[in-house]
Design a protein around this motif. Structure first.
Motif, PDB file in Angstrom:
ATOM      1  N   GLN A 170       0.555  -1.348  -0.120  1.00  0.00           N
ATOM      2  CA  GLN A 170       0.026  -0.015   0.128  1.00  0.00           C
ATOM      3  C   GLN A 170       0.858   1.267   0.021  1.00  0.00           C
ATOM      4  O   GLN A 170       0.327   2.187  -0.568  1.00  0.00           O
ATOM      5  N   ASP A 171       2.120   1.022   0.537  1.00  0.00           N
ATOM      6  CA  ASP A 171       2.991   2.302   0.577  1.00  0.00           C
ATOM      7  C   ASP A 171       3.578   2.657  -0.718  1.00  0.00           C
ATOM      8  O   ASP A 171       3.872   3.902  -1.305  1.00  0.00           O
ATOM      9  N   GLN A 173       1.712   2.171  -3.671  1.00  0.00           N
ATOM     10  CA  GLN A 173       0.379   2.864  -4.186  1.00  0.00           C
ATOM     11  C   GLN A 173       0.436   4.418  -3.642  1.00  0.00           C
ATOM     12  O   GLN A 173       0.183   5.375  -4.505  1.00  0.00           O
ATOM     13  N   GLN A 174       0.537   4.280  -2.375  1.00  0.00           N
ATOM     14  CA  GLN A 174       0.421   5.730  -1.753  1.00  0.00           C
ATOM     15  C   GLN A 174       1.583   6.677  -2.336  1.00  0.00           C
ATOM     16  O   GLN A 174       1.262   7.920  -2.759  1.00  0.00           O
ATOM     17  N   GLU A 177       0.441   8.142  -5.423  1.00  0.00           N
ATOM     18  CA  GLU A 177      -0.813   8.957  -5.427  1.00  0.00           C
ATOM     19  C   GLU A 177      -0.324  10.401  -4.837  1.00  0.00           C
ATOM     20  O   GLU A 177      -1.131  11.261  -5.108  1.00  0.00           O
ATOM     21  N   THR A 178       1.006  10.353  -4.260  1.00  0.00           N
ATOM     22  CA  THR A 178       1.242  11.872  -3.678  1.00  0.00           C
ATOM     23  C   THR A 178       2.414  12.450  -4.176  1.00  0.00           C
ATOM     24  O   THR A 178       3.100  13.315  -3.446  1.00  0.00           O
ATOM     25  N   PRO A 376      -4.784  12.041  -2.837  1.00  0.00           N
ATOM     26  CA  PRO A 376      -5.247  12.001  -1.516  1.00  0.00           C
ATOM     27  C   PRO A 376      -4.424  12.732  -0.746  1.00  0.00           C
ATOM     28  O   PRO A 376      -3.310  13.396  -1.024  1.00  0.00           O
ATOM     29  N   LYS A 378      -2.372  13.879   2.491  1.00  0.00           N
ATOM     30  CA  LYS A 378      -1.215  13.520   2.870  1.00  0.00           C
ATOM     31  C   LYS A 378      -1.197  13.319   4.352  1.00  0.00           C
ATOM     32  O   LYS A 378      -0.496  12.809   4.990  1.00  0.00           O
ATOM     33  N   GLU A 380      -2.427  11.941   7.627  1.00  0.00           N
ATOM     34  CA  GLU A 380      -2.998  10.909   8.248  1.00  0.00           C
ATOM     35  C   GLU A 380      -4.076  11.186   9.178  1.00  0.00           C
ATOM     36  O   GLU A 380      -4.936  10.619   9.546  1.00  0.00           O
ATOM     37  N   GLU A 384     -10.554  10.170   6.408  1.00  0.00           N
ATOM     38  CA  GLU A 384     -10.301   9.090   5.139  1.00  0.00           C
ATOM     39  C   GLU A 384     -10.233   9.558   3.756  1.00  0.00           C
ATOM     40  O   GLU A 384      -9.665   9.668   2.976  1.00  0.00           O
ATOM     41  N   TYR A 387      -8.432  15.070   0.707  1.00  0.00           N
ATOM     42  CA  TYR A 387      -7.639  15.063  -0.580  1.00  0.00           C
ATOM     43  C   TYR A 387      -6.911  16.390  -0.575  1.00  0.00           C
ATOM     44  O   TYR A 387      -7.189  17.402   0.132  1.00  0.00           O
TER      45      TYR A 387
END
Length: 529
Positions: A170-171, A173-174, A177-178, A376, A378, A380, A384, A387
């Motif tokens: 998942q990291d 993909q994150q 996205e960022t 998304p 950044k 946390e 959820e 964006y």
């Protein structure tokens, strides 16, 4: 209409200079005049219930896929799934299964070749299978999910291992996205996932890892039509590997992995005889294992390789275990998703650049255009669904563009004067506003589901609206840009094969995304003639 869309519609309707009294009168009028029949209300409730049920089913099937894919390789073996489905409802399932499989392979032709089910193909397969029974389809799917969930068991240890590995993927993909349109954070996340897994689940073996991507080879075609360029690797290997090129006529097993479309594992490199060693300083220490895995796109075409070896490890008996190899396949899948996500954003960026180049000579009244992509959030700590808006292009009144390679993020709470951009994102509708006398038109670009993918923030200065012909040209540009972006997103789907219309789309080294804009412009012109 969603709530943000309704609010934006009303906001655009009343304009900026309307009095509070008029707004209250309009609100009272709508409340009094709006009527909904029992039939309309019933249809609306049924639609909401159906949407909720579909979303719930999607979540169940995703959880089932994750449980079944315990090795985190990103796909399931088709025949393994078929074997389990055969046990559902006994003999009744055989004919339904054959018919569903036939339909599935028709929709995803590559299945006959690779035999692997992605999450989406898996969901489609179960829905096709359930539709073959005479029972209620929703009830059949629910029973099927329960049956498969109990059929797929996982030990507690395996579950913990899967959970940790899934987080590392998942990291990756994150990072995609960022990071705007930069691949560097993705490369770093891949290398980090591999090294972390080796520390936790791989007996702390010391590995080298590297990513090489296929490129066309116009300079020396006698060495092969394509080459592999090494774009990322572990830090200690950078002096020997990074930016190096492997040709087909050189030693190595990478092209064999590409041609065969499956991993190649060499447990003892010193006995193989066809390994290319980049580090010529270590001729006496060429002992260890080598693993080369092909990287696939959504259509299961190979676009590069992920390589790992243990040549740095002091223990020359170091080998890669089965659970490690399947995890590396998962890393390949995660990297492919991340890589193509960034490629998609680059293509959207190229469409925007081409569209602005077409627009500016025709619209002198436009002062500036800023282009944003949605990313998304950044932080946390935020909710959820938070964006950010990533500024990617700034264009001045002369049409001069600055393309922001490093991401410049706008968060809602830090940009109150640009809240109209976030309203545009939320509603996916055009937003009009005046800030200190400067008029802005915020126009969304939509993804395939209708959500906001990006925004053109168009400043028209003191003008309240554009002259008629300029407005017409702006609308034409926005329509063609949206059509080109939709085509880009459609091509990224697993079940969609890309089609070329213009000859230039088939030529190598041409920015196809920019050409798409002109293709749609020409197609509309042809329809008008």
């Amino acid at each position: 209409l969603t709530l943000p869309q309704f609010v934006q519609l009303m906001d655009n309707f009343v304009g900026e200079d309307i009095s509070l009294t008029t707004v209250k009168r309009l609100t009272a009028f709508i409340k009094q005049e709006y009527k909904q029949t029992k039939e309309e209300k019933k249809k609306q409730l049924e639609k909401v219930h159906r949407m909720s049920h579909v979303a719930q089913r999607k979540q169940l099937l995703e959880a089932l896929f994750e449980k079944w894919d315990s090795n985190i390789c990103g796909s399931l073996d088709l025949e393994e799934v078929v074997a389990v489905l055969r046990k559902f409802k006994g003999d009744m399932a055989k004919e339904a299964l054959m018919s569903a499989k036939e339909q599935l392979c028709s929709r995803y032709p590559q299945l006959n070749r690779v035999g692997k089910l992605s999450l989406k193909a898996f969901q489609t397969f179960l829905e096709l299978f359930a539709s073959k029974f005479t029972d209620n389809e929703d009830e059949t799917i629910d029973n099927l999910v329960r049956f498969l969930t109990t059929s797929v068991e996982q030990s507690h240890t395996k579950s913990l291992q899967s959970s940790a590995r899934r987080k590392w993927l998942q990291d990756i993909q994150q990072a995609a996205e960022t990071s705007g349109t930069s691949m560097e954070p993705v490369y770093k996340a891949v290398i980090k996932a591999l090294t972390q897994d080796m520390e936790v689940h791989g007996n702390n073996k010391r590995i080298s890892a590297y990513i090489a991507l296929l490129e066309e080879n116009p300079l020396s075609p006698e060495q092969g039509q394509v080459l592999l360029r090494y774009v990322a690797c572990t830090a200690e290997d950078a002096p020997y590997v990074l930016n190096r090129v492997l040709h087909r006529d050189m030693k190595g097993v990478s092209f064999a992995a590409i041609d065969q479309g499956k991993p190649i594992y060499v447990p003892r490199v010193q006995h193989h005889g066809n390994i290319h060693f980049w580090n010529s300083d270590r001729t006496e220490k060429r002992k260890g294992s080598l693993l080369v895995l092909p990287l696939y796109d959504a259509h299961w075409r190979v676009f590069g390789i992920l390589g790992l070896d243990t040549l740095w490890d002091e223990c020359h008996e170091s080998i890669f275990l089965t659970h490690e190899i399947t995890f590396y396949e998962g890393v390949c899948h995660a990297f492919s998703k991340a890589y193509h996500h960034i490629c998609m954003r680059e293509n959207v960026l190229q469409v925007a650049v081409t569209a602005l180049d077409w627009l500016y000579p025709r619209t002198p009244s436009i002062h500036a255009v800023t282009t944003y992509l949605v990313a998304p959030g950044k932080d946390e700590a935020l909710q959820e669904k938070s964006y950010a808006l990533c500024k990617v292009i700034t264009t001045d009144n002369r049409g001069q563009k600055e393309i922001h390679k490093s991401p410049v993020f706008l968060l809602r709470e830090e940009n109150l004067l640009r809240d109209y951009l976030f309203k545009c994102t939320d509603s996916s509708e055009v937003t009009l506003i005046s800030i200190y006398g400067e008029h802005h038109i915020a126009v969304p670009l939509h993804d395939l589901s209708g959500q906001t993918l990006g925004i053109f923030d168009i400043s028209i200065g003191q003008h309240k609206k554009l002259p008629p012909q300029e407005q017409k040209d702006l609308q034409k540009m926005l329509k063609m840009a949206q059509a080109a972006c939709s085509e880009i997103l459609q091509r990224s789907l697993e079940e969609t094969e890309p089609t070329q219309v213009l000859e230039a789309e088939c030529v190598p080294h041409v920015r196809h995304a920019g050409i798409l804009f002109h293709r749609f412009m020409l197609q509309e012109l042809r329809e008008c003639v």
